[in-house]
Design a protein around this motif. Structure first.
Motif, short mmCIF file in Angstrom:
data_model
loop_
_atom_site.label_atom_id
_atom_site.label_comp_id
_atom_site.label_asym_id
_atom_site.label_seq_id
_atom_site.Cartn_x
_atom_site.Cartn_y
_atom_site.Cartn_z
N SER A 1 28.52 -8.97 -11.10
CA SER A 1 27.64 -8.98 -12.26
C SER A 1 26.40 -9.85 -12.04
O SER A 1 25.41 -9.70 -12.74
N ASP A 2 26.48 -10.76 -11.07
CA ASP A 2 25.30 -11.59 -10.79
C ASP A 2 24.10 -10.73 -10.42
O ASP A 2 22.98 -10.96 -10.88
N ALA A 3 24.34 -9.70 -9.58
CA ALA A 3 23.25 -8.81 -9.16
C ALA A 3 22.73 -8.02 -10.36
O ALA A 3 21.52 -7.80 -10.50
N ILE A 4 23.66 -7.58 -11.22
CA ILE A 4 23.28 -6.82 -12.42
C ILE A 4 22.39 -7.69 -13.31
O ILE A 4 21.34 -7.28 -13.78
N MET A 5 22.84 -8.93 -13.47
CA MET A 5 22.11 -9.88 -14.30
C MET A 5 20.70 -10.04 -13.78
O MET A 5 19.73 -10.04 -14.55
N CYS B 1 27.92 -8.20 -19.26
CA CYS B 1 29.19 -8.92 -19.24
C CYS B 1 29.27 -9.76 -17.98
O CYS B 1 29.03 -9.28 -16.88
N THR B 2 29.58 -11.06 -18.15
CA THR B 2 29.69 -11.94 -16.97
C THR B 2 31.05 -12.60 -16.90
O THR B 2 31.23 -13.60 -16.22
N THR B 3 32.00 -12.04 -17.62
CA THR B 3 33.35 -12.61 -17.56
C THR B 3 34.00 -12.27 -16.22
O THR B 3 33.53 -11.38 -15.51
N THR B 4 35.06 -12.96 -15.86
CA THR B 4 35.60 -12.97 -14.49
C THR B 4 35.66 -11.60 -13.80
O THR B 4 35.12 -11.46 -12.70
N PRO B 5 36.29 -10.57 -14.37
CA PRO B 5 36.37 -9.30 -13.62
C PRO B 5 34.99 -8.74 -13.26
O PRO B 5 34.77 -8.33 -12.12
N CYS B 6 34.07 -8.74 -14.20
CA CYS B 6 32.72 -8.24 -13.93
C CYS B 6 32.01 -9.12 -12.91
O CYS B 6 31.29 -8.65 -12.04
N GLU C 1 14.90 -9.18 -14.43
CA GLU C 1 13.58 -8.74 -13.97
C GLU C 1 12.98 -7.72 -14.92
O GLU C 1 11.76 -7.63 -15.07
N ALA C 2 13.85 -6.93 -15.56
CA ALA C 2 13.35 -5.84 -16.42
C ALA C 2 12.93 -6.34 -17.81
O ALA C 2 12.15 -5.68 -18.49
N VAL C 3 13.47 -7.49 -18.20
CA VAL C 3 13.26 -7.94 -19.58
C VAL C 3 11.78 -8.19 -19.86
O VAL C 3 11.11 -8.91 -19.13
N ASP C 4 11.26 -7.57 -20.90
CA ASP C 4 9.89 -7.84 -21.30
C ASP C 4 9.80 -8.15 -22.79
O ASP C 4 8.72 -8.40 -23.32
N ASP D 1 30.55 0.60 -13.80
CA ASP D 1 30.58 0.73 -12.34
C ASP D 1 29.17 0.61 -11.75
O ASP D 1 28.75 1.43 -10.94
N LEU D 2 28.47 -0.42 -12.17
CA LEU D 2 27.09 -0.55 -11.75
C LEU D 2 26.97 -1.36 -10.47
O LEU D 2 27.86 -2.14 -10.11
N ASP D 3 25.87 -1.17 -9.78
CA ASP D 3 25.42 -2.13 -8.78
C ASP D 3 23.93 -2.28 -8.98
O ASP D 3 23.35 -1.67 -9.88
N ALA D 4 23.31 -3.08 -8.15
CA ALA D 4 21.89 -3.38 -8.38
C ALA D 4 21.05 -2.10 -8.43
O ALA D 4 20.19 -1.94 -9.30
#
Lengths: 193, 682
Positions: A109-113, A99-104, A118-121, A151-154
């Motif tokens: 969310s940029d760091a999550i993204m 999710c990249t909408t405003t609250p996230c 990096e993980a996508v294969d 509640d994620l971070d990198a």
């Protein structure tokens, strides 16, 4: 200028699709929710069953659904291309819906993204940027297949992904010390008996 | 009847109509893209916004808003103007504005309405979206960047044509109109979506970059590709027919025409007979009219009438058939026939016309098809049956070929045996027909154009009489012809006279040498090998089967090149007008026969078209009432006796090629190639 088209060109050709007996049972149960002659109303559910069976939705599966529901194939294509939840291309075992909408976004969310990118294969993980998942209280949020990881971070994102990669299923929900949407570190009010 | 005030003027309007229709009754033009009278209401283009009181303080889409009593409607307020300007600006955001290279230019709804509501510059700085073009077959060319998503084509395909193949995939900016799977539209009416498209997204492929609408001469005419007599407009540039468009006629074709009607006209440019030919030493050689007439006179001059025969083709105008009939009478020959397929129709007028009328289909409440595949024999009429099916309960049964007619059909059997059972009340469908107030029995050529056709016809008559379907207020006996000239020919009595031979007899006579000369008036659908050693005069416009066998060829005019009278399957007399002149030495057909008669010393008693037409009315009074359906008289017809067991087969095996014009057409050849396999499978 981007060329838009709903019809993916670069998908592997799937010649044949058939529902497994259990899934056919499920589809029939969905159709039974509607009066006779209105079985087409079950199309979204039936497509979902097909997608869960095959992993994604090839055109053969849409045609099969059309046959089952006695509707024109184009009407099924319209629905399958309208809803972003239907995957018209093969995807990895785990679909990361970030999710990249405003609250996230405000909560990082940029760091999550970045971690997810990096993980996508394409085999284990596929990535999809999505709009609000409705869990803003626990932002930032990623939906992985059917579960929300909140509640994620990198770092915690990487841990979750590593766990999936090892074949484990990490515990869904908040990845910090928090019970659902309650305050971090336990309740702060209404503590007395 | 609700009373409404439109721009301050009070007006009483029928209940149940929309605000847009009410405004039209008041003589106001409401701009629109998605709304179309003959399609369901979508309400998605938002161009038809008006202000309505009472109601929310915002503009309303008038196409989807029912009128109410004491409603006040405003179409010219600043709010309305501003709202429409806004809609137009949005529509133009992604429209390429490539009018100079767009075929729709000059007849484009968006272009016209942008003149009234467009903004003179764009405030949108982002890129326009790009949409891949779609492959819809040899008739429809796509340029999907221009699409404004009115969905008219989707609704037409789904509702009128009955093929659910077009849809809108994706959402928001990625929405596109498509078949998703790439294939030719499986419809005989696909050309109509080109007319419906309000922009240049769907244009005519055969007509692409050929001409601009304002440089074309427009002539109103009548179609001869099938027996429905669809009203058309022929657009010409110079002597060339560029395209054919439908004309509105609610009694016949509403505003649809088939792909063959629309696109077979390029066949008018190829394989034309533009000068007389005479066969010399086995080879056709160019000749003058005088030489051709001399060759005919030398042959016919000393033949007795019984040795001469004439066959009229499927696309002849009534005038030329009358001249042929009069000439044969003058030569003393009773051997004349206009039924190339051998249809056993020669009874009272009620026995060979679509008595209920095409409008009658709307009224019918049970329909039986006997030996007919209307989808190929008359696609527009088939769409009318589908419209009836969509309108409400109407059981439709069929005895004949098993084909997809775009609506569900109860198949009762394949041949005469099943019809016999139905007539005897042994099939349950009989009860459905019996219960209907307006039962309609459609008899196709597949049922009567066969050796036992008369017996089948008698059974069909027995059926309608048992159903009391022939009465003062309703005649449910309907013959669906495949040839445009057939009813006219029968009206004029182009059937064998006393002791005369029909087509089968003529061909058999040729083989045995009993017939020495045959006059083919544009007749190409016969087995020309069976003409034996007979002297064959072919008068027609195309070098088709008949011309190849001919000993003398007289070049005639095609339907767009003469003023002609045609009678459609329901017995409606219509006139087509000349759009261009016949090529080279070719002449109007009745005039050729008139000139020939003079050379043979049997001068026909008319010198002008008006005189021929006066004679038409003398021969059959129904020719006096143009554009009206004259009721047919009823009486005994058909013949008892047993019918064979062979199933009914539609005479049409390839919808796209049924006449000399469509066989010469390149577009029809492409259609055959792209849909041939699918058709063979059906």
């Amino acid at each position: 200028m981007s060329m838009i088209t709903a019809d993916p060109q670069d998908v592997p050709k799937v010649e044949h699709f058939a529902f497994t007996p259990e899934n056919l049972e499920k589809a029939k149960a969905l159709m039974a929710n509607y009066p006779p002659g209105r079985q087409a109303s079950a199309v979204i559910g039936v497509l979902d069953v097909a997608q869960r069976q095959h992993g994604w939705l090839p055109r053969a599966a849409m045609d099969e659904a059309a046959k089952l529901l006695d509707m024109a194939p184009i009407r099924v294509y319209e629905i399958a291309t309208f809803y972003t939840m239907f995957q018209l291309k093969p995807k990895g075992r785990y679909l990361l819906q970030v999710c990249t909408t405003t609250p996230c976004w405000l909560r990082g969310s940029d760091a999550i993204m970045k971690a997810c990118e990096e993980a996508v294969d394409g085999k284990t993980f596929s990535l999809q940027e999505v709009e609000c998942l409705g869990a803003c209280v626990n932002a930032p949020v990623v939906q992985i297949n059917d579960d929300f990881y909140e509640d994620l971070d990198a770092d915690s994102m990487k841990k979750v992904l590593d766990a999936f990669r090892r074949g484990e299923t990490p515990k869904p929900g908040p990845q910090v010390d928090r019970q659902t949407s309650a305050p971090v570190g336990g309740p702060t009010t209404l503590k007395s008996e | 009847m609700p009373k409404v005030k439109i721009n301050g003027e009070e007006l009483e309007v029928p209940a149940g109509i929309t605000v847009l229709q009410a405004c039209e009754l008041a003589g106001l033009e409401i701009p629109r893209f998605c709304y179309h009278e003959r399609l369901s209401i979508a309400g998605n283009c938002r161009m038809c916004l008006v202000e309505v009181k009472p109601g929310p303080p915002k503009p309303q889409a008038s196409c989807a808003l029912p009128v109410g009593d004491k409603q006040e409607i405003f179409t010219n307020t600043p709010m309305v103007q501003k709202a429409r300007n806004g809609v137009m600006e949005f529509l133009l955001i992604n429209h390429p504005l490539d009018c100079p290279i767009c075929d729709q230019g000059g007849e484009c709804d968006l272009q016209d309405q942008a003149m009234a509501y467009g903004f003179d510059r764009s405030r949108y700085h982002e890129n326009k979206r790009a949409v891949p073009d779609k492959e819809l077959g040899p008739i429809v060319k796509t340029s999907m960047n221009r699409c404004i998503h009115c969905t008219r084509c989707i609704r037409f395909a789904t509702e009128v044509a009955g093929i659910e193949e077009l849809g809108a995939t994706g959402r928001g900016e990625s929405m596109e109109v498509t078949t998703y799977v790439r294939h030719t539209l499986q419809s005989e009416l696909s050309g109509c979506i080109v007319d419906l498209c309000p922009v240049g997204a769907l244009t005519s492929k055969p007509y692409a970059f050929e001409a601009r609408s304002w440089e074309l001469g427009k002539t109103e005419s009548v179609d001869v590709m099938d027996a429905q007599g669809c009203n058309i407009r022929v657009d010409t540039r110079g002597a060339v027919v560029m395209r054919v468009l439908p004309r509105l006629n609610d009694d016949i074709n509403e505003e649809w025409i088939s792909d063959k009607t629309r696109h077979a006209v390029d066949g008018l440019r190829f394989q034309r007979l533009d000068r007389p030919y005479v066969r010399k030493q086995g080879k056709l050689a160019e000749a003058t009219w005088a030489e051709a007439f001399a060759a005919i006179a030398a042959k016919l001059g000393n033949l007795e009438g019984g040795k001469v025969a004439a066959i009229a083709g499927d696309q002849c105008d009534a005038e030329s058939m009358l001249a042929l009939k009069d000439l044969m009478d003058a030569l003393g020959s009773p051997n004349i026939d206009c039924r190339q397929d051998g249809a056993k129709l020669d009874g009272p007028r009620g026995s060979y016309i679509f008595n209920a009328g095409i409008r009658g289909i709307d009224q019918a409440d049970a329909i039986l098809l006997v030996g007919s595949n209307p989808r190929w024999e008359a696609p527009v009429l088939n769409a009318r049956i589908r419209k009836r099916y969509l309108h409400g309960p109407c059981p439709i049964g069929s005895i004949g070929p098993a084909v997809d007619l775009t609506y569900p059909v109860e198949r009762l059997g394949a041949g005469p045996a099943s019809l016999r059972e139905l007539v005897d009340g042994k099939l349950s469908f009989f009860e459905k027909l019996k219960a209907a107030k307006h039962p309609l029995v459609i008899v196709g050529m597949g049922a009567v154009a066969r050796p036992d056709g008369a017996a089948v016809l008698a059974m069909a008559r027995e059926l309608v009489e048992k159903l009391s379907a022939v009465r003062e207020d309703w005649n449910g006996f309907a013959v669906l012809h495949t040839a445009a000239a057939r009813v006219g020919g029968l009206d004029l009595g182009l059937v064998p006279g006393e002791g005369g031979r029909d087509v089968e007899g003529i061909l058999a006579g040729c083989e045995k040498g009993e017939i020495s000369a045959v006059y083919l008036l544009a007749a190409d659908e016969i087995d020309t090998k069976r003409l034996g050693k007979a002297f064959v005069i072919y008068q027609g416009h195309h070098g088709d089967a008949g011309a190849h066998r001919a000993d003398v060829i007289l070049p005639g005019a095609a339907y767009t090149e003469k003023n002609g009278t045609y009678v459609n399957t329901e017995g409606r007399v219509q006139q087509g007008f000349r759009a261009s002149y016949p090529p080279g030495e070719a002449r109007e057909d009745w005039a050729i026969l008139r000139a020939l008669s003079d050379r043979l010393g049997k001068r026909l008693p008319y010198d002008t078209l008006d005189q021929v037409r006066s004679r038409l009315v003398v021969v059959n009074r129904s020719f006096g009432a143009i554009n009206e359906q004259q009721p047919g008289s009823w009486g005994p017809f058909g013949q008892g006796g047993s019918a064979s067991d062979s199933p009914f087969v539609s005479p049409i095996t390839n919808f796209f090629m049924t006449c000399p014009i469509s066989r010469a057409s390149r577009t029809m050849a492409e259609c055959t190639a792209s849909r041939g396999q699918a058709m063979a499978a059906e």
